[in-house]
Write a protein that holds these residues in place. Sequence first.
Motif, mmCIF file in Angstrom:
data_model
loop_
_atom_site.group_PDB
_atom_site.id
_atom_site.type_symbol
_atom_site.label_atom_id
_atom_site.label_comp_id
_atom_site.label_asym_id
_atom_site.label_seq_id
_atom_site.Cartn_x
_atom_site.Cartn_y
_atom_site.Cartn_z
ATOM 1 N N ALA A 1 44.994 41.647 41.687
ATOM 2 C CA ALA A 1 45.817 42.990 41.327
ATOM 3 C C ALA A 1 46.391 43.271 42.712
ATOM 4 O O ALA A 1 47.832 43.467 42.514
ATOM 5 N N ILE A 2 46.219 42.971 43.657
ATOM 6 C CA ILE A 2 46.761 43.241 45.170
ATOM 7 C C ILE A 2 47.934 42.078 45.323
ATOM 8 O O ILE A 2 48.952 42.526 45.790
ATOM 9 N N GLY B 1 43.622 45.135 37.880
ATOM 10 C CA GLY B 1 42.796 45.043 39.030
ATOM 11 C C GLY B 1 41.319 45.932 38.528
ATOM 12 O O GLY B 1 40.472 45.593 39.064
ATOM 13 N N LEU B 2 41.690 47.314 38.674
ATOM 14 C CA LEU B 2 40.862 48.244 38.473
ATOM 15 C C LEU B 2 39.884 47.968 37.362
ATOM 16 O O LEU B 2 38.480 48.009 37.499
ATOM 17 N N ALA B 3 40.385 47.354 36.071
ATOM 18 C CA ALA B 3 39.641 46.845 34.947
ATOM 19 C C ALA B 3 38.633 45.804 35.252
ATOM 20 O O ALA B 3 37.379 45.708 35.033
ATOM 21 N N TYR C 1 40.384 51.316 31.032
ATOM 22 C CA TYR C 1 41.041 50.793 31.915
ATOM 23 C C TYR C 1 41.720 49.574 31.557
ATOM 24 O O TYR C 1 43.038 49.563 31.722
ATOM 25 N N LEU C 2 41.167 48.747 30.576
ATOM 26 C CA LEU C 2 41.731 47.488 30.333
ATOM 27 C C LEU C 2 42.997 47.793 28.976
ATOM 28 O O LEU C 2 43.986 47.211 29.508
#
Length: 350
Positions: free
Chosen positions: A102-103, A150-152, A326-327
């Motif tokens: 994600a980052i 990324g959170l998911a 989240y996904l």
Amino acid sequence: MNLFFGIFLHGIGAFSASVCYTPQKKTVSWSWQTYWLMQAAVCWLLLPVIVAWITIPALALVLAEAPGDAMWRSFILGALYGIGGTAFGLAIRYVGFSLTYAISIGISCVLGTLLPPLYRGELGTILSGAGGGWILSGIAIGAMGIALCGLAGYAKEKDLAKRSNTQTVFSLAIGLPLCLLAGVLSAVYGFSLDQGQPIADVAAQYGAGHFQGNVIYLFSNTGAFLSTMIYCIYLHVKQKTFREYVSLPAASTAGKTALPLNYILAIITGVLWYTQFFFYGLGHVRMGAYQFTSWAIHMIMLVLISTLIGILLKEWVNSSKLTRFYLISAILTLIVSVLVLTYGNYLGAS
């Protein structure tokens, strides 16, 4: 229709990128550096030469007439991209695949898209033109979608950790700087292709047409191979793993077929990796006034398709409701991003 076909070609390239490293899971008794150097030799050294030789008419004349500074810039920036790929692999050890993805990909998406026109002093003019606002919004929405992915993924890793009750190595102090380095240097690859465009322009004069971008990979990809090779050789020397190219440990359960299979899997990885940018080049030349958006579209579709593949492979079946929320939010956001970018490009082409 040329624009929409270009985005379709970007989608094919993104699909190849989404699945290119799956063969690694089937290798037997090979260290990371052995597999990585073998696939890199295919995608960053061998295939760029073969494909350029096949698709670029009068290749020798093109290289003789192309500006040398463009060759060097593309090569050096490609070498930096190779360092970024190594940093990506190291970051995964400390913050996990999801946060690293994600980052790093989020930074690469934004910087890799905006850096080329910013360097040329054209960014303000481009974004103030027809569809410019939509393009900027699409990039921002895409970065948000990648962050949600990324959170998911992070939430999923926490779900798995709760069930397995195992301790994992997690160090944001080490992993975050590596993610930032990977994101910035990965973005440089899009800049490397941009700086190699004068070489492609010469190829176009000799009739390369939509295949003109293949000549740039002779420099951007070999640069990436050089920095990758140096690091892999360092690991080989440190861990004494050179022998893995010719023989496997006697305890290997796969017998005599394991070593040839490892080579086949590494070659498949290399071919798939190169395929993504073969189609990237074909899509890029069809993007009209906003060619610089190719990198954002490629990165966003890569994350979107890899997430959908993960769902098809049932990687999210046992996730919590919050993780699935989240996904789903991430997928919808990424789809909106692609649609917004497409519309912005459509307005620019009109």
